[in-house]
Design an enzyme around this catalytic site. Sequence first.
Site, PDB file in Angstrom:
ATOM      1  N   TYR A  17     -10.705 -26.113 -86.020  1.00 31.32           N
ATOM      2  CA  TYR A  17     -11.484 -27.191 -85.367  1.00 31.32           C
ATOM      3  C   TYR A  17     -10.391 -27.841 -84.628  1.00 31.32           C
ATOM      4  O   TYR A  17     -10.961 -28.420 -83.317  1.00 31.32           O
ATOM      5  CB  TYR A  17     -11.741 -27.945 -86.656  1.00 31.32           C
ATOM      6  CG  TYR A  17     -12.297 -29.394 -86.328  1.00 31.32           C
ATOM      7  CD1 TYR A  17     -13.677 -29.575 -86.378  1.00 31.32           C
ATOM      8  CD2 TYR A  17     -11.743 -30.505 -86.258  1.00 31.32           C
ATOM      9  CE1 TYR A  17     -14.290 -30.702 -85.882  1.00 31.32           C
ATOM     10  CE2 TYR A  17     -12.093 -31.643 -85.901  1.00 31.32           C
ATOM     11  CZ  TYR A  17     -13.339 -31.946 -85.812  1.00 31.32           C
ATOM     12  OH  TYR A  17     -14.086 -33.184 -85.635  1.00 31.32           O
ATOM     13  N   ASP A  41     -19.611 -39.457 -88.602  1.00 26.20           N
ATOM     14  CA  ASP A  41     -18.285 -39.795 -87.869  1.00 26.20           C
ATOM     15  C   ASP A  41     -18.513 -41.323 -87.288  1.00 26.20           C
ATOM     16  O   ASP A  41     -19.367 -41.255 -86.328  1.00 26.20           O
ATOM     17  CB  ASP A  41     -17.889 -38.720 -87.125  1.00 26.20           C
ATOM     18  CG  ASP A  41     -16.699 -39.051 -86.447  1.00 26.20           C
ATOM     19  OD1 ASP A  41     -15.826 -40.301 -86.676  1.00 26.20           O
ATOM     20  OD2 ASP A  41     -15.892 -38.290 -85.849  1.00 26.20           O
TER      21      ASP A  41
END
Length: 127
Positions: free
Chosen positions: A14, A38
């Site tokens: 990631y 997020d």
Amino acid sequence: MNNEQAMKAAMQAYIDHFNAADLEGLVALYADDATVEDPVGTPPREGRAAITEFYRMALQTGARLQLAAPIRASHANAAAMAFDVQLTMPEGPSEIRVIDVMTFNDAGKFQSMQAYWGPSDMEVLSN
């Protein structure tokens, strides 16, 4: 079945895909029906199209991620990492301190991502 090494490797991937501005590689880490929240407390983005758009916008900022501590795994299907986001905001060079927690499906893909950070975790760095 997930194991610590595979989860940690996916979390490192990631970071690596993000820093390489590799949108396809980044999104490929997620399950088709995954969610991204997020920051935590905002409406989750659900599914591949919404997640792709979220990361397309994030990568356009030129942000870079740097681990602040080793990636942590669990005895179950989750892992976490603390990292700093380096980016340029209108006020100047800035940093956001974040902890991401990912859960994994049986295929080893991210099923969910939750990013923990708040206003006090954002700082404009002195020039």
